[in-house]
Design an enzyme around this catalytic site. Sequence first.
Site, PDB file in Angstrom:
ATOM      1  N   HIS A 122       0.890  -1.246  -0.160  1.00  0.00           N
ATOM      2  CA  HIS A 122      -0.027   0.032  -0.067  1.00  0.00           C
ATOM      3  C   HIS A 122       0.843   1.383   0.131  1.00  0.00           C
ATOM      4  O   HIS A 122       2.085   1.234   0.519  1.00  0.00           O
ATOM      5  CB  HIS A 122      -0.799   0.052   1.264  1.00  0.00           C
ATOM      6  CG  HIS A 122      -2.071   1.062   1.485  1.00  0.00           C
ATOM      7  ND1 HIS A 122      -1.683   2.265   1.708  1.00  0.00           N
ATOM      8  CD2 HIS A 122      -3.298   0.960   1.211  1.00  0.00           C
ATOM      9  CE1 HIS A 122      -2.823   2.956   1.781  1.00  0.00           C
ATOM     10  NE2 HIS A 122      -3.768   2.076   1.431  1.00  0.00           N
ATOM     11  N   ASP A 198       2.698  -4.624   8.274  1.00  0.00           N
ATOM     12  CA  ASP A 198       1.675  -3.533   7.995  1.00  0.00           C
ATOM     13  C   ASP A 198       0.545  -4.735   8.116  1.00  0.00           C
ATOM     14  O   ASP A 198      -0.011  -5.376   7.245  1.00  0.00           O
ATOM     15  CB  ASP A 198       1.567  -3.101   6.511  1.00  0.00           C
ATOM     16  CG  ASP A 198       0.524  -2.149   6.160  1.00  0.00           C
ATOM     17  OD1 ASP A 198      -0.519  -2.262   6.988  1.00  0.00           O
ATOM     18  OD2 ASP A 198       0.410  -1.726   5.003  1.00  0.00           O
ATOM     19  N   GLN A 201      -4.833  -4.850   7.252  1.00  0.00           N
ATOM     20  CA  GLN A 201      -5.767  -5.722   6.558  1.00  0.00           C
ATOM     21  C   GLN A 201      -5.915  -7.067   7.267  1.00  0.00           C
ATOM     22  O   GLN A 201      -6.808  -7.955   7.285  1.00  0.00           O
ATOM     23  CB  GLN A 201      -5.717  -5.912   5.111  1.00  0.00           C
ATOM     24  CG  GLN A 201      -5.763  -4.654   4.202  1.00  0.00           C
ATOM     25  CD  GLN A 201      -7.094  -4.349   4.133  1.00  0.00           C
ATOM     26  OE1 GLN A 201      -8.283  -4.940   4.567  1.00  0.00           O
ATOM     27  NE2 GLN A 201      -7.367  -2.787   3.849  1.00  0.00           N
ATOM     28  N   LYS A 224     -10.653   0.005  10.547  1.00  0.00           N
ATOM     29  CA  LYS A 224     -10.799  -1.103   9.474  1.00  0.00           C
ATOM     30  C   LYS A 224     -11.357  -2.273  10.398  1.00  0.00           C
ATOM     31  O   LYS A 224     -11.527  -3.354   9.826  1.00  0.00           O
ATOM     32  CB  LYS A 224      -9.560  -1.154   8.781  1.00  0.00           C
ATOM     33  CG  LYS A 224      -9.135  -0.341   7.849  1.00  0.00           C
ATOM     34  CD  LYS A 224      -8.052  -0.848   6.977  1.00  0.00           C
ATOM     35  CE  LYS A 224      -7.268   0.327   6.119  1.00  0.00           C
ATOM     36  NZ  LYS A 224      -7.937   0.629   5.089  1.00  0.00           N
ATOM     37  N   CYS A 362      -4.684   2.629  -3.503  1.00  0.00           N
ATOM     38  CA  CYS A 362      -3.314   2.844  -3.117  1.00  0.00           C
ATOM     39  C   CYS A 362      -2.403   1.911  -3.088  1.00  0.00           C
ATOM     40  O   CYS A 362      -1.592   1.753  -2.291  1.00  0.00           O
ATOM     41  CB  CYS A 362      -3.433   3.457  -1.653  1.00  0.00           C
ATOM     42  SG  CYS A 362      -4.663   4.591  -1.350  1.00  0.00           S
TER      43      CYS A 362
HETATM   44  C1  PLP Z   1      -2.517  -2.726   3.426  1.00  0.00           C
HETATM   45  C2  PLP Z   1      -2.773  -1.461   4.008  1.00  0.00           C
HETATM   46  N1  PLP Z   1      -1.867  -0.675   4.682  1.00  0.00           N
HETATM   47  C3  PLP Z   1      -2.055   0.427   5.105  1.00  0.00           C
HETATM   48  C4  PLP Z   1      -3.467   1.066   4.664  1.00  0.00           C
HETATM   49  C5  PLP Z   1      -3.245   2.615   5.313  1.00  0.00           C
HETATM   50  O1  PLP Z   1      -4.517   2.378   6.363  1.00  0.00           O
HETATM   51  P1  PLP Z   1      -4.735   3.944   7.030  1.00  0.00           P
HETATM   52  O2  PLP Z   1      -5.374   4.714   5.730  1.00  0.00           O
HETATM   53  O3  PLP Z   1      -5.711   3.635   7.927  1.00  0.00           O
HETATM   54  O4  PLP Z   1      -3.584   4.696   7.521  1.00  0.00           O
HETATM   55  C6  PLP Z   1      -4.189   0.353   4.191  1.00  0.00           C
HETATM   56  C7  PLP Z   1      -5.704   0.837   4.133  1.00  0.00           C
HETATM   57  O5  PLP Z   1      -6.269   1.291   3.113  1.00  0.00           O
HETATM   58  C8  PLP Z   1      -4.161  -0.850   3.896  1.00  0.00           C
HETATM   59  O6  PLP Z   1      -5.267  -1.628   3.249  1.00  0.00           O
END
Ligand code: PLP
Lengths: 407, 407, 143, 143
Positions: A122, A198, A201, A224, A362
């Site tokens: 991401h 990370d 998810q 989430k 993203c």
């Molecule tokens: C795999 C992953 N990493 C990071 C993020 C970023 O999360 P946040 O927007 O809550 O910072 C997301 C969310 O879209 C994600 O799916």
Amino acid sequence: MIDLSRYRKDFPILNQTVKGRPLIYLDNAATAQKPLQVIGTVDQYYREYNSNVHRGLHTLSERATRAYEKAREKVARFIHAPRSEEVIFTRNTTESINLVAYTWARKFLKAGDAILLTEMEHHSNLVPWHLLREEKSIELRFIPVTPRGELDLQHLKQLLDGVRLVSVTHMSNVLGTINPVEVITEEAHAAGAKVLIDGAQAVPHMPVNVQDIDCDFYAFSGHKMCGPTGVGVLWARAEILRDMPPFLGGGEMIHEVHLNHSDYADIPNKFEAGTPNIAQAIGLGAAVDYLSRVGMENILQHEQEIGALAIEKLKSIKGLRIFGESEKRGAAISFEIEGVHPHDIATILDEQGIAIRAGHHCAQPLMRKFNVQSTARASFYFYNVPEEIDILVDALKTAKRLFGYVT
Amino acid sequence: MIDLSRYRKDFPILNQTVKGRPLIYLDNAATAQKPLQVIGTVDQYYREYNSNVHRGLHTLSERATRAYEKAREKVARFIHAPRSEEVIFTRNTTESINLVAYTWARKFLKAGDAILLTEMEHHSNLVPWHLLREEKSIELRFIPVTPRGELDLQHLKQLLDGVRLVSVTHMSNVLGTINPVEVITEEAHAAGAKVLIDGAQAVPHMPVNVQDIDCDFYAFSGHKMCGPTGVGVLWARAEILRDMPPFLGGGEMIHEVHLNHSDYADIPNKFEAGTPNIAQAIGLGAAVDYLSRVGMENILQHEQEIGALAIEKLKSIKGLRIFGESEKRGAAISFEIEGVHPHDIATILDEQGIAIRAGHHCAQPLMRKFNVQSTARASFYFYNVPEEIDILVDALKTAKRLFGYVT
Amino acid sequence: MSLDALYQEIILEHYKNPRNFGKLDESRAKAHYENPSCGDQIDLQIVLNDDMVVEDIRFQGRGCAISQASASLMTEAVKGKPLDEVQKIIESFTSLMTGEGEITVELGDLEALEGVKKFPVRVKCAMLGWTALKSLLERETKS
Amino acid sequence: MSLDALYQEIILEHYKNPRNFGKLDESRAKAHYENPSCGDQIDLQIVLNDDMVVEDIRFQGRGCAISQASASLMTEAVKGKPLDEVQKIIESFTSLMTGEGEITVELGDLEALEGVKKFPVRVKCAMLGWTALKSLLERETKS
Ligand SMILES: Cc1ncc(COP(=O)(O)O)c(C=O)c1O
Ligand SMILES: Cc1ncc(COP(=O)(O)O)c(C=O)c1O
């Protein structure tokens, strides 16, 4: 299939119509809905004991402080962190990863060091390292993604040479792939690298045990996982956190401040400058309670079952292509339909009450890898039911028909 | 005295007993209470249209995005910002100031440059600069505080020599002093320095017009102005924001991401990485609506009146000393009582249902200046009423009696 | 359902068979526009002759039916038109999308895009090619 | 109101007239403790003789009635006592404050602090001097 539909009644938002149809919410990878238990906890905080935490000697402040610290303990238990002071409250996954980039990485990485990422990250796990590289000449490397949407670990050992940090997603928000983070961590440690996972998810969708993974940092978002917006978590080993310089400077994170210098407080306060997101952290504690009651094993099972069913039924649509066919996967399903652009799919589905996402999610580098600009993505959570898949499939067929294709 | 007591009914938290007595909440400088209008806005968001913002093509996401951006417009209007994209949502004042320190200051300040602060700054406007100085050999200077608790501006011109940034609180959270930020800004600009105003205590309590002040940056917190916890604001001139490098890297703040580099989005998105504090920003919008309805002029007048009355009545207690006797001041009142330590005062008041704060109020350098370890602080908001002052004074007399002093 | 109004036959037809699709030679004025929130892209090239008439126009792009069909319809609408009329078409089409301002010229096939107005998040898609055209004309007429 | 239980006569008396207040000479073992959340401070010095008896003890400090009176009462309670008994006093007092563990010795005047238990945020105040004592003894008995 395991039936968790009894929990739907806890989610007031699901009980509405959109464009005259019952809402079908399949955008859970972007953000999850909140049960009454979480909404009520936040509401109660504001109605009964809203107060600043830590330094207060009065009843409201004491109650708010206790609830805030209790939430930290709940989160720690939820991810099996050995110590609750290792749980740092942030705004979201993004801030958690940036915190590591700004403090740990800026202190311990030097020119020539490498960071190993993957092609399925991401943007939140790419851009912080791009920013870092504008300051320090470090090298970024990437574990490749196979056409099936899995990490290609064949050359992991070579890739790890000279690497100081491996930062990898636990579950892909595009492909649904659950990565073998334990294996990667073991190899990384053997090569002398630290490991950041990370978990944006993963934590919402499966049991996570940071001690079993044996990683060094773990980042995730409250919103989430049925928690409020505006709260995230960085977990890291206490000894690493203690070695890290502070990130933001301000109230609460100091021990003593003079005009010209400051001594910093111990963890977790050292990393929580200023008035924290108190209501949100307490709400996240309630979300953790709620998810524990549903049972993370049940959630994982449900999602694997509903995910498999969805993939099977989606595949029955001619011209539909699914991205990511990993064996081990969650229920975030990206696809495209020949001749119908993802944005048009999203609009057509929305007209039928179905919320999905269309775009690059993203993850632009991954999009380029699969040679698409964007995909449509339906992502499920435990409150989704099999009937919703049928409605989704029908709606996709409507989209095809609208665009003049036979279905 | 202007009577705003009719607004009390909007604050459910005020309608409770603490230790068997009606709650008297005098810790407003730490955080303010929330009216039903704000609580309800947050609640409605979660019940009806919780969704991730910006990239969504479905109805919920569209509604959430509209509400989120509408909140930005409301906040911009509230502080008379010329453009709403100049309003950046952060977690709190602390993060807002750190954002400037990490981006603008790290880019534009060089070794030997000076930053001018004051002796009455909150740790949030001291520690970020200490952290900066650990990286760059910049000099920190301080506008002295007079015994009356005002800024001594006599030598401002000399102090400004070589200064690139002046960062000063609009209203002191300890002394209540309202600083002449317009004058300071004019002098600073004449000397070629940029100006950051810490408005954490000002925006909640008086009309603020960033264009009239003519400052370059303005920082404040939602939770101190009837808004949710977990949201703050950095306002800055568009051209300055555009010149600044991004702060946190991640989703939403990019234009295009490749594996090895990224292009950044335009403001405000450039500074809002990851999923924002959506519910909190929308809640802050509701707080701004609410405060506007009460009227910031009314709030200022009420607080000056109730503040003056409180000071007058407190002074009737023998052995009580007030810190800060500025002409222009708000209703944050710090004091000590000879022979009774502030923490003991706070405990004794709490037993009588009165919430005040005791401690260094995140202003240790100012404490040292006044040669105290800590003070007791009663801080008022528009929902406080004169009767509460009498109860406060009685309770303080009880404290003295308990400690064996005649009153 | 207003979907039929959104995805009219003529829009889908232009999406599948875009008119004036392709490149002019590199020397011609060119604009690249992108909608960062969804990734839709348009490359636009134009030739204004000495009488300020749009002699040729070409686009290339990737994206949704709305953005691509709108660009295709746009090229048809402006090709062969003098600059002042092109300006009126741009203004009128913008009015059609936003509901603000006046429609001063016959929009013909472009009216098929009227349904987009009811889908606020998609208006940006429909405007993409037009934004490119506007900036291109500004540049051309300045020089 | 339980305030009378909290601020008993004997506590206020020790607050106003702390016993064993002051400094021993610099060579003596010393501990500095602070409660960062409120700024209360204690400097503690101790002399253990060869028989492991607390021969002398002194403290200096700034802070609230609870922290200063507790430190003062502590010095009285442990002065002249052998180490093993001091340990029991520390444990018993900790039990009095936390409600956990057992009280194995007579606490005498220290019992006046029992009221603090009902004020959880103030327990840290009462324990400040004791934390200093504990760490000092650990250091002294290790060497
Ligand atoms: C795999 C992953 N990493 C990071 C993020 C970023 O999360 P946040 O927007 O809550 O910072 C997301 C969310 O879209 C994600 O799916
Ligand atoms: C003057 C001043 N500046 C900054 C802050 C910090 O605000 P926050 O804790 O919301 O970041 C405060 C709040 O205590 C304050 O009073």
